[in-house]
Design an enzyme around this catalytic site. Structure first.
Site, PDB file in Angstrom:
ATOM      1  N   ALA A 448       0.873  -1.175   0.000  1.00 12.46           N
ATOM      2  CA  ALA A 448       0.000   0.000   0.000  1.00 12.46           C
ATOM      3  C   ALA A 448       0.907   1.220   0.000  1.00 12.46           C
ATOM      4  O   ALA A 448       2.071   1.133   0.416  1.00 12.46           O
ATOM      5  CB  ALA A 448      -0.862  -0.009   1.244  1.00 12.46           C
ATOM      6  N   GLY A 494       0.495  -5.045   0.685  1.00 10.37           N
ATOM      7  CA  GLY A 494      -0.761  -5.023  -0.070  1.00 10.37           C
ATOM      8  C   GLY A 494      -0.629  -5.710  -1.428  1.00 10.37           C
ATOM      9  O   GLY A 494      -1.622  -6.201  -1.976  1.00 10.37           O
ATOM     10  N   GLU A 497      -1.061  -9.297  -0.797  1.00  7.55           N
ATOM     11  CA  GLU A 497      -2.470  -9.504  -0.420  1.00  7.55           C
ATOM     12  C   GLU A 497      -3.387  -9.450  -1.639  1.00  7.55           C
ATOM     13  O   GLU A 497      -4.328 -10.226  -1.765  1.00  7.55           O
ATOM     14  CB  GLU A 497      -2.880  -8.441   0.613  1.00  7.55           C
ATOM     15  CG  GLU A 497      -2.141  -8.627   1.939  1.00  7.55           C
ATOM     16  CD  GLU A 497      -2.403  -7.487   2.909  1.00  7.55           C
ATOM     17  OE1 GLU A 497      -2.088  -6.327   2.558  1.00  7.55           O
ATOM     18  OE2 GLU A 497      -2.899  -7.727   4.008  1.00  7.55           O
ATOM     19  N   GLU A 519       4.629  -5.290   6.772  1.00 10.57           N
ATOM     20  CA  GLU A 519       3.909  -4.217   7.470  1.00 10.57           C
ATOM     21  C   GLU A 519       4.430  -3.934   8.873  1.00 10.57           C
ATOM     22  O   GLU A 519       4.438  -2.782   9.327  1.00 10.57           O
ATOM     23  CB  GLU A 519       2.409  -4.544   7.554  1.00 10.57           C
ATOM     24  CG  GLU A 519       1.661  -4.466   6.229  1.00 10.57           C
ATOM     25  CD  GLU A 519       1.712  -5.752   5.421  1.00 10.57           C
ATOM     26  OE1 GLU A 519       2.557  -6.617   5.721  1.00 10.57           O
ATOM     27  OE2 GLU A 519       0.914  -5.890   4.484  1.00 10.57           O
TER      28      GLU A 519
END
Ligand code: DAK
Length: 674
Positions: A448, A494, A497, A519
């Site tokens: 992200a 992300g 994911e 993360e």
């Protein structure tokens, strides 16, 4: 082992011209291709140019060796794979020719007449030019379909931008191959329609003219205009300085005079530039660190005039339909490192941009006022600039995330665009399957967008952010059509994911640093399903180690663990498309994700050494993994979002994000475990 893909092999590249740019182009090729045992031949009839070019290229290789950019065996390998010669016969057997001779049409035509006799009918012929249309350069070729123009930018071995200009005779296969080839070797290729100067040079050269006009109009001297231009347009150095540094004045004079005929009569060679060339002098520009005095009124006038010129020039190209808004923004920001034009117009307001263009056109006729800009201003909407591209290849929809400067990191804009394409794929009955990939050769998605996430200030915002991400990724999972992730590079946070929401995943063979959930380095837990889907795919012990230690895994491990379905030797995108079709047409059925609670999910996780990482964040990660195992996937995702939001209640969350923003990805944050 040749560099092969799309049914073509590149074993040998010919670069013609050992002048300004040829050796730099050769350096880039030899850097990226020597590992495949592919060689580069630089040909020039001028012996002194060959000598100079070779010495420049070897010096750069040696410097790379000294700074550690190249390992000693790479230095040797590169030198052994490049040849400088005056013998055109050495071009025999090349798979690709890049002609980088002087910007002289008869010379270029003469070179290609000679080259065509020496190379095979399959050799791709390209001319590196900054202005000339392919139709003019290649009009005497017997086989024109394999020819097109390229435009590299200074310094060619490092500036990733490249304009790719097919002509009316260039066949589609050649263009598509060159676009993918350059992307695979680390460039950012942008396709531009055939028109004199292509997309960038009317901007670069036109802005010099606009600066001269400011001087002529008495708005300031060259130092002041240069200073204000760099500030207003976000340039590292102003147009006058840039021309001095690149020795670009003669080419710009020639370009402006040709553009006067080919584009519109606003372009012209200003007297000041003529005089400068006659006297063989440089522009008078600010010295390093020199303070330039400009009144605020003067600065406003100069800025508005230059913005008017900039917007008028780029929108005229939009009217000519040689480039899209999204491509133009990316091209300009990378090639010239200046404010991308359409985002810039959005930031000042498209209506205001239109007013600036109208004022400029009234003052300096015959600069045209773009029809598209007028319509856009009337619509009241900003320009659409996409970070996610979509195309159809047969019955497969291909989604490509393109944010190369941020390694394709996911921000809210990308999520929105992903949602839009999911709708397109769902509603198009001609699309049977989809592939999602990232632009470039480095990253699928590096996570992200941490810079955007760092702006979130409280738990509610954090939870909301996580839900938006989860919805976008769930769209892929619930599409009702198979989606294959072509993981062309890092799949981190992300990115990993997003890939796990797909039906299957493929990655290049032999990537040592490939996938992970880093993360916790940032004082976060995975927020887009990582704590739920990773255990379901690779098991709780491996997932917990990856999530709690942030350690990445290789593509080989990813295959062993079950995170990916295949490691691919060739082009991952091509393989992903084939796999998507196999799944869509029932020839293959990958194991589906467990949507219910995980049978026999553990009550505790094995011990792992989390080192310096935050114990407060680790506790949230452990809860998300363990609690989620006992829930349906849907409930587990909601629980993860709630716990992700709780990260924002910790001090370590602020410490981790701040550390990335201020010190970069490689620095360890000093967590306080609260
Ligand atoms: N976000 C923003 N920018 C990023 C980025 C990211 N995730 N990753 C890299 N970049 C930027 C870098 O800041 C740098 O920008 P400039 O400094 O040039 O402006 C540029 O990309 C190139 O990066 P590097 O210079 O670091 O390149 P290297 O090759 O040296 O290293 C790297 C590549 C991928 C190993 C390194 O950049 C890295 O470790 N990056 C961070 C990876 C990471 O921690 N990813 C996890 C992010 S957290 C949610 C969705 C998802 C999530 C949560 C919520 N919702 C939507 C609600 C999950 C969170 C995450 O993914």
């Amino acid at each position: 082992m040749a560099f092969s893909f799309r049914g073509r092999s590149i074993n040998k590249v010919g670069v013609i011209g050992s002048g300004q740019i040829g050796p730099d182009i050769a350096l880039h090729f030899v850097k990226v291709l020597h590992g495949f045992d592919a060689s580069v031949v630089v040909v020039d009839i001028a012996l002194d140019a060959l000598e100079k070019g070779k010495s420049k290229l070897f010096k750069k290789i040696d410097k790379g060796g000294q700074t550690g950019a190249f390992k000693p065996d790479e230095v040797e390998g590169m030198k052994n794979h490049v040849l400088f010669t005056s013998d055109y016969n050495k071009l025999k057997g090349v798979d690709l020719v890049v002609e980088a001779a002087t910007e002289d049409l008869p010379l270029k035509k003469r070179i290609f007449r000679q080259v065509e006799e020496l190379v095979s009918k399959d050799t791709i012929l390209t001319s590196n030019s900054s202005h000339l249309e392919p139709e003019r350069i290649f009009d005497e070729l017997k086989l024109k379909g394999r020819s097109l123009c390229t435009h590299y930018f200074f310094p060619a071995e490092r500036n990733p931008a490249i304009e790719i200009i097919p002509g009316k005779d260039t066949n589609r296969e050649t263009t598509e191959f060159m676009m993918r080839f350059y992307e695979k070797i680390g460039k950012i290729p942008i396709k531009v329609g055939s028109r004199y100067g292509y997309a960038v040079d009317p901007v670069f050269e036109g802005l010099l003219l606009a600066c001269v006009q400011c001087v002529d109009a008495g708005l300031g001297d060259t130092k002041q205009i240069d200073y204000v231009a760099s500030k207003a347009l976000g340039l590292t150095v102003g147009p006058f300085t840039a021309h001095n540094l690149t020795g670009g004045n003669p080419i710009t004079a020639h370009g402006l005079s040709e553009m006067h005929e080919s584009l519109n009569a606003w372009f012209r060679v200003p007297d000041r530039l003529k005089q400068l060339l006659e006297s063989k002098s440089d522009w008078v520009v600010p010295g390093r660190g020199e303070k330039i005095e400009v009144s605020s009124e003067q600065e406003k006038q100069i800025s508005e005039e230059l913005m008017g010129a900039y917007f008028a020039i780029v929108c005229d190209m939009l009217d000519a339909e040689i480039i899209t808004t999204s491509d133009f923004d990316l091209l300009i920001s990378v090639a010239l490192d200046m404010k991308p034009p359409f985002s810039f117009m959005n930031s000042v307001g498209v209506k205001k941009a239109f007013e600036l263009v109208e004022n400029f056109a009234n003052k300096y006729p015959p600069m045209p006022v773009s029809k598209k800009l007028k319509e856009q201003a009337a619509s009241g909407n900003p320009w659409e600039i996409l970070d996610v591209l979509f195309e159809k290849q047969g019955d497969v929809g291909i989604i490509s995330i393109r944010r190369p400067k941020a390694l394709n990191a996911l921000n809210s804009k990308v999520f929105k665009e992903l949602n839009t394409y999911c709708d397109v794929i769902r509603n198009d009955s001609g699309i049977k399957a989809a592939v999602i990939t990232g632009f470039g050769n480095k990253a699928f998605v590096a996570g992200a967008d941490i810079k955007e996430m760092a702006g979130l200030t409280d738990p509610t915002q954090g939870e909301h952010f996580a839900r938006i991400g989860q919805i976008a990724s769930a769209e892929l999972e619930k599409l009702g059509k198979p989606v294959v992730a072509a993981l062309n590079g890092f799949a981190l946070g992300g990115g990993c994911e997003l890939a796990m929401c797909c039906t299957a995943r493929v990655a290049p063979k032999g990537m040592k640093f490939f996938a992970g959930q880093p993360e916790v380095n940032l004082g976060l837990i995975p927020g887009m399903g990582g704590t739920q889907r990773l255990p379901r795919l690779v098991g709780f012990a491996r997932a917990s180690e990856m999530i709690r230690t942030a350690k990445p895994i290789s593509s080989t491990q990813a295959l062993q663990f079950g995170l990916i379905n295949e490691e691919v030797e060739g082009d991952v995108l091509e393989r992903a498309i084939a796999l998507a079709q196999d799944i869509a047409h029932g020839r293959l059925t990958p194991k589906p994700m467990e949507m219910g609670p995980v049978p026999n999910s553990p009550d505790e996780l094995p011990d792992v050494d989390i080192g310096h990482l935050s114990r407060a964040i680790d506790a949230l990660a452990v809860r998300a993994i363990l609690e989620g195992g006992k829930m349906t996937l849907e409930d587990g995702l909601k629980n993860e979002a709630r716990l992700f939001g709780q990260c924002w209640t910790t001090e370590d969350n602020r410490i981790g994000l701040k550390n990335f923003i201020e010190k970069g990805a490689k620095s360890k944050a000093e967590f306080v475990h609260r």
